[in-house]
Design a protein around this motif. Structure first.
Motif, PDB file in Angstrom:
ATOM      1  N   LYS A 169       0.952  -1.224   0.060  1.00 43.24           N
ATOM      2  CA  LYS A 169       0.018   0.093   0.075  1.00 43.24           C
ATOM      3  C   LYS A 169       0.813   1.322  -0.206  1.00 43.24           C
ATOM      4  CE  LYS A 169      -3.530   2.347   2.914  1.00 43.24           C
ATOM      5  NZ  LYS A 169      -4.224   2.403   3.910  1.00 43.24           N
ATOM      6  N   ASN A 170       1.926   1.233   0.818  1.00 40.91           N
ATOM      7  CA  ASN A 170       2.913   2.409   0.829  1.00 40.91           C
ATOM      8  C   ASN A 170       3.695   2.349  -0.050  1.00 40.91           C
ATOM      9  OD1 ASN A 170       1.390   3.259   3.216  1.00 40.91           O
ATOM     10  ND2 ASN A 170       2.844   2.336   4.419  1.00 40.91           N
ATOM     11  N   ARG A 171       4.035   1.352  -1.040  1.00 36.17           N
ATOM     12  CA  ARG A 171       5.228   1.206  -2.169  1.00 36.17           C
ATOM     13  C   ARG A 171       6.413   1.087  -1.485  1.00 36.17           C
ATOM     14  NH1 ARG A 171       2.826   5.261  -6.910  1.00 36.17           N
ATOM     15  NH2 ARG A 171       0.800   4.392  -7.191  1.00 36.17           N
ATOM     16  N   GLU A 172       6.401   0.407  -0.597  1.00 41.60           N
ATOM     17  CA  GLU A 172       7.469   0.125   0.058  1.00 41.60           C
ATOM     18  C   GLU A 172       8.082  -1.436  -0.182  1.00 41.60           C
ATOM     19  OE1 GLU A 172       8.706   1.976   4.127  1.00 41.60           O
ATOM     20  OE2 GLU A 172       6.698   1.272   4.250  1.00 41.60           O
ATOM     21  N   LYS A 173       9.266  -1.903  -0.400  1.00 43.71           N
ATOM     22  CA  LYS A 173       9.484  -3.152  -0.653  1.00 43.71           C
ATOM     23  C   LYS A 173      10.981  -3.321   0.254  1.00 43.71           C
ATOM     24  CE  LYS A 173      10.757  -6.802  -4.104  1.00 43.71           C
ATOM     25  NZ  LYS A 173      10.974  -7.153  -5.341  1.00 43.71           N
ATOM     26  N   PRO A 174      10.873  -4.360   1.267  1.00 44.42           N
ATOM     27  CA  PRO A 174      12.023  -4.821   2.069  1.00 44.42           C
ATOM     28  C   PRO A 174      13.197  -5.192   1.142  1.00 44.42           C
ATOM     29  CG  PRO A 174       9.908  -5.661   2.873  1.00 44.42           C
ATOM     30  CD  PRO A 174       9.760  -5.016   1.644  1.00 44.42           C
ATOM     31  N   GLN A 175      14.325  -4.966   1.448  1.00 47.30           N
ATOM     32  CA  GLN A 175      15.431  -5.296   0.783  1.00 47.30           C
ATOM     33  C   GLN A 175      16.507  -5.986   1.609  1.00 47.30           C
ATOM     34  OE1 GLN A 175      15.648  -4.472  -2.573  1.00 47.30           O
ATOM     35  NE2 GLN A 175      13.981  -3.116  -2.552  1.00 47.30           N
ATOM     36  N   VAL A 176      17.451  -6.858   1.025  1.00 49.61           N
ATOM     37  CA  VAL A 176      18.314  -7.674   1.870  1.00 49.61           C
ATOM     38  C   VAL A 176      19.202  -6.445   2.343  1.00 49.61           C
ATOM     39  CG1 VAL A 176      20.317  -9.146   1.665  1.00 49.61           C
ATOM     40  CG2 VAL A 176      18.368  -9.817   0.352  1.00 49.61           C
ATOM     41  N   GLY A 177      19.393  -6.716   3.731  1.00 53.05           N
ATOM     42  CA  GLY A 177      20.214  -5.767   4.530  1.00 53.05           C
ATOM     43  C   GLY A 177      19.385  -4.778   5.394  1.00 53.05           C
ATOM     44  N   ASP A 178      17.997  -4.793   5.222  1.00 55.59           N
ATOM     45  CA  ASP A 178      17.348  -3.854   5.776  1.00 55.59           C
ATOM     46  C   ASP A 178      17.226  -4.367   7.286  1.00 55.59           C
ATOM     47  OD1 ASP A 178      16.159  -1.890   4.411  1.00 55.59           O
ATOM     48  OD2 ASP A 178      14.861  -3.155   3.569  1.00 55.59           O
ATOM     49  N   SER A 179      17.066  -3.580   8.132  1.00 58.47           N
ATOM     50  CA  SER A 179      17.014  -3.707   9.630  1.00 58.47           C
ATOM     51  C   SER A 179      15.497  -3.719   9.833  1.00 58.47           C
ATOM     52  CB  SER A 179      17.527  -2.939  10.600  1.00 58.47           C
ATOM     53  OG  SER A 179      18.687  -2.957  10.395  1.00 58.47           O
ATOM     54  N   VAL A 180      14.712  -4.711  10.291  1.00 57.86           N
ATOM     55  CA  VAL A 180      13.394  -4.637  10.365  1.00 57.86           C
ATOM     56  C   VAL A 180      12.728  -5.265  11.617  1.00 57.86           C
ATOM     57  CG1 VAL A 180      13.174  -5.258   7.968  1.00 57.86           C
ATOM     58  CG2 VAL A 180      13.330  -7.209   9.449  1.00 57.86           C
ATOM     59  N   GLN A 181      11.471  -5.137  11.882  1.00 58.92           N
ATOM     60  CA  GLN A 181      10.782  -5.651  12.942  1.00 58.92           C
ATOM     61  C   GLN A 181       9.767  -6.982  12.577  1.00 58.92           C
ATOM     62  OE1 GLN A 181       8.700  -2.394  15.256  1.00 58.92           O
ATOM     63  NE2 GLN A 181      10.687  -1.870  16.102  1.00 58.92           N
ATOM     64  N   VAL A 182       9.997  -7.917  13.393  1.00 58.36           N
ATOM     65  CA  VAL A 182       9.031  -9.143  12.798  1.00 58.36           C
ATOM     66  C   VAL A 182       8.278  -9.426  13.884  1.00 58.36           C
ATOM     67  CG1 VAL A 182       9.438 -11.418  12.374  1.00 58.36           C
ATOM     68  CG2 VAL A 182      10.956 -10.076  11.485  1.00 58.36           C
ATOM     69  N   LYS A 183       6.992  -9.772  13.498  1.00 58.52           N
ATOM     70  CA  LYS A 183       5.939 -10.335  14.466  1.00 58.52           C
ATOM     71  C   LYS A 183       5.678 -11.622  14.593  1.00 58.52           C
ATOM     72  CE  LYS A 183       1.053  -9.273  16.052  1.00 58.52           C
ATOM     73  NZ  LYS A 183       0.076  -8.549  15.875  1.00 58.52           N
ATOM     74  N   LEU A 184       6.020 -12.356  15.515  1.00 55.48           N
ATOM     75  CA  LEU A 184       5.804 -13.805  15.712  1.00 55.48           C
ATOM     76  C   LEU A 184       4.378 -13.915  16.650  1.00 55.48           C
ATOM     77  CD1 LEU A 184       9.292 -14.708  17.053  1.00 55.48           C
ATOM     78  CD2 LEU A 184       8.366 -14.725  14.615  1.00 55.48           C
ATOM     79  N   ASP A 185       3.428 -14.570  15.961  1.00 62.07           N
ATOM     80  CA  ASP A 185       2.323 -15.081  16.392  1.00 62.07           C
ATOM     81  C   ASP A 185       2.076 -16.229  17.132  1.00 62.07           C
ATOM     82  OD1 ASP A 185       1.739 -16.925  14.533  1.00 62.07           O
ATOM     83  OD2 ASP A 185       0.427 -15.947  13.309  1.00 62.07           O
ATOM     84  N   GLU A 186       1.056 -16.676  17.632  1.00 61.72           N
ATOM     85  CA  GLU A 186       0.751 -17.742  18.492  1.00 61.72           C
ATOM     86  C   GLU A 186       0.737 -18.918  17.916  1.00 61.72           C
ATOM     87  OE1 GLU A 186      -1.081 -14.975  18.226  1.00 61.72           O
ATOM     88  OE2 GLU A 186      -1.812 -14.331  20.319  1.00 61.72           O
ATOM     89  N   GLN A 187       0.627 -18.793  16.638  1.00 62.03           N
ATOM     90  CA  GLN A 187       0.812 -20.121  15.782  1.00 62.03           C
ATOM     91  C   GLN A 187       2.017 -20.453  15.183  1.00 62.03           C
ATOM     92  OE1 GLN A 187      -1.897 -17.941  15.067  1.00 62.03           O
ATOM     93  NE2 GLN A 187      -3.347 -18.981  16.592  1.00 62.03           N
ATOM     94  N   GLY A 188       2.956 -19.467  15.401  1.00 62.35           N
ATOM     95  CA  GLY A 188       4.337 -20.095  14.959  1.00 62.35           C
ATOM     96  C   GLY A 188       4.587 -19.257  13.558  1.00 62.35           C
ATOM     97  N   LEU A 189       3.904 -18.477  12.991  1.00 61.86           N
ATOM     98  CA  LEU A 189       4.068 -17.675  11.813  1.00 61.86           C
ATOM     99  C   LEU A 189       4.618 -16.422  12.185  1.00 61.86           C
ATOM    100  CD1 LEU A 189       0.518 -18.398  10.111  1.00 61.86           C
ATOM    101  CD2 LEU A 189       2.654 -19.858  10.028  1.00 61.86           C
ATOM    102  N   ALA A 190       5.442 -15.899  11.075  1.00 61.29           N
ATOM    103  CA  ALA A 190       6.305 -14.640  11.189  1.00 61.29           C
ATOM    104  C   ALA A 190       5.687 -13.679  10.183  1.00 61.29           C
ATOM    105  CB  ALA A 190       7.564 -14.937  11.368  1.00 61.29           C
ATOM    106  N   TYR A 191       5.442 -12.570  10.684  1.00 61.14           N
ATOM    107  CA  TYR A 191       5.228 -11.448   9.803  1.00 61.14           C
ATOM    108  C   TYR A 191       6.045 -10.261   9.706  1.00 61.14           C
ATOM    109  CZ  TYR A 191       0.905 -13.872   9.131  1.00 61.14           C
ATOM    110  OH  TYR A 191       0.076 -14.958   8.955  1.00 61.14           O
ATOM    111  N   LEU A 192       6.851  -9.762   8.848  1.00 64.37           N
ATOM    112  CA  LEU A 192       7.399  -8.530   8.667  1.00 64.37           C
ATOM    113  C   LEU A 192       6.486  -7.504   8.714  1.00 64.37           C
ATOM    114  CD1 LEU A 192      10.626  -8.204   6.296  1.00 64.37           C
ATOM    115  CD2 LEU A 192       9.174  -6.136   7.041  1.00 64.37           C
TER     116      LEU A 192
END
Length: 297
Positions: free
Chosen positions: A36-59
């Motif tokens: 939506k914001n026309r952003e694309k993560p790149q290799v090398g990016d420092s990011v925050q990741v959310k780990l949910d209760e099912q063991g899935l991970a979202y950037l």
């Protein structure tokens, strides 16, 4: 309960992002907000990741970048290990200087490694080593054999730093990487989720753990376009010119026909290599004309 962790994107695989976290490599999907914001993560990016209760991970968040270079891109590059070959393709100070100027423009330090030196006869190799000694004199770290490089490089990479390989096609970047990092041929590291959808064969950027940080393997620096550089700033990307410029009579001296130019004076004394100055003039012409030389395209 969901947990937020911080990490570094180490590879992109078919729409998934592998992120190195303190607990290991986690395979993630990016939230729709990036599209939506026309952003694309790149290799090398420092990011925050959310780990949910099912063991899935979202950037969920990309932290501010200090740079983004290459195609495909690497973000937050601290240092470049420039692989320049002695032969096949032949050694060229003109090409070497293009890379050095480009990365200086990007604000990234460079170390130089001469590959394929074992394929040259001693007389020709001595000539190249003499030219590289000049680069050492003006402040570049130069490696002439891969054994010493492999021993020293892990000590040079600081905590969370990103170094990337660069150089012309066929210079031996992959061979060097496999020597330095024996497991570099592996497609991915250990993955903490079960979302692996098979091998990804497209040539992409990958970060490998080395020392306290990372070494990136990337195909993205084969052609260097210098035309976006401002003409009056070009001389500041030559280390020795910049160091001497305070001794020039005129502020902003371009080291061409100005009187009392410290750079021209030192070149006349043999302290500045003629080939470096010739490369500077060639780059000025390229920027003035706004196009890369045909042989480089």
């Amino acid at each position: 309960m969901a947990e937020i962790v911080q990490g570094t994107v180490v590879s992109l695989i078919a729409g998934y992002y592998d992120v190195q976290t303190p607990a290991g490599v986690v395979r993630t999907r990016a939230r729709g907000v990036f599209r939506k914001n026309r952003e694309k993560p790149q290799v090398g990016d420092s990011v925050q990741v959310k780990l949910d209760e099912q063991g899935l991970a979202y950037l969920v968040k990309i932290l501010p970048r200090k740079n983004r270079i290459g195609r495909p891109a690497v973000a937050n590059v601290d240092h470049v290990l420039l692989v320049i070959s002695a032969v096949e393709p032949d050694f060229s100070t003109a090409l070497l200087d293009r890379f050095l100027v480009f990365f200086a423009w990007q604000g990234v330090e460079v170390a130089i490694y001469l590959s394929k030196s074992d394929l040259l006869e001693k007389e020709k190799l001595a000539e190249i080593e003499s030219q590289l000694a000049y680069y050492q004199k003006i402040g570049y770290r130069v490696y002439l054999d891969r054994e010493s490089l492999a021993a020293e490089l892990p000590k040079q990479i600081g905590e969370s730093e990103i170094w990337t390989l660069a150089g012309q096609s066929g210079a031996g970047k992959s061979t060097l990487l496999n020597f330095i990092k024996e497991d570099a041929g592996q497609a991915t590291g250990a993955i903490s989720t079960s979302l692996n959808r098979g091998k990804h064969t497209t040539r992409t950027v990958t970060l490998f753990k080395l020392g306290e940080g990372f070494l990136a393997d990337t195909p993205g620096f084969s052609a260097i376009d210098l035309t976006p550089i401002k003409l009056n700033e070009l001389c500041t990307y030559f280390k020795e010119f910049k160091a001497l410029s305070t001794g020039c009579k005129f502020r902003g001296c371009q080291h061409l026909h100005e009187p009392k130019c410290a750079v021209k004076d030192q070149m006349a004394l043999g302290e500045i290599a003629t080939f470096r100055y010739d490369d500077y003039l060639a780059m000025r012409t390229e920027i003035e004309e706004g196009r890369m030389p045909e042989y480089l395209k």
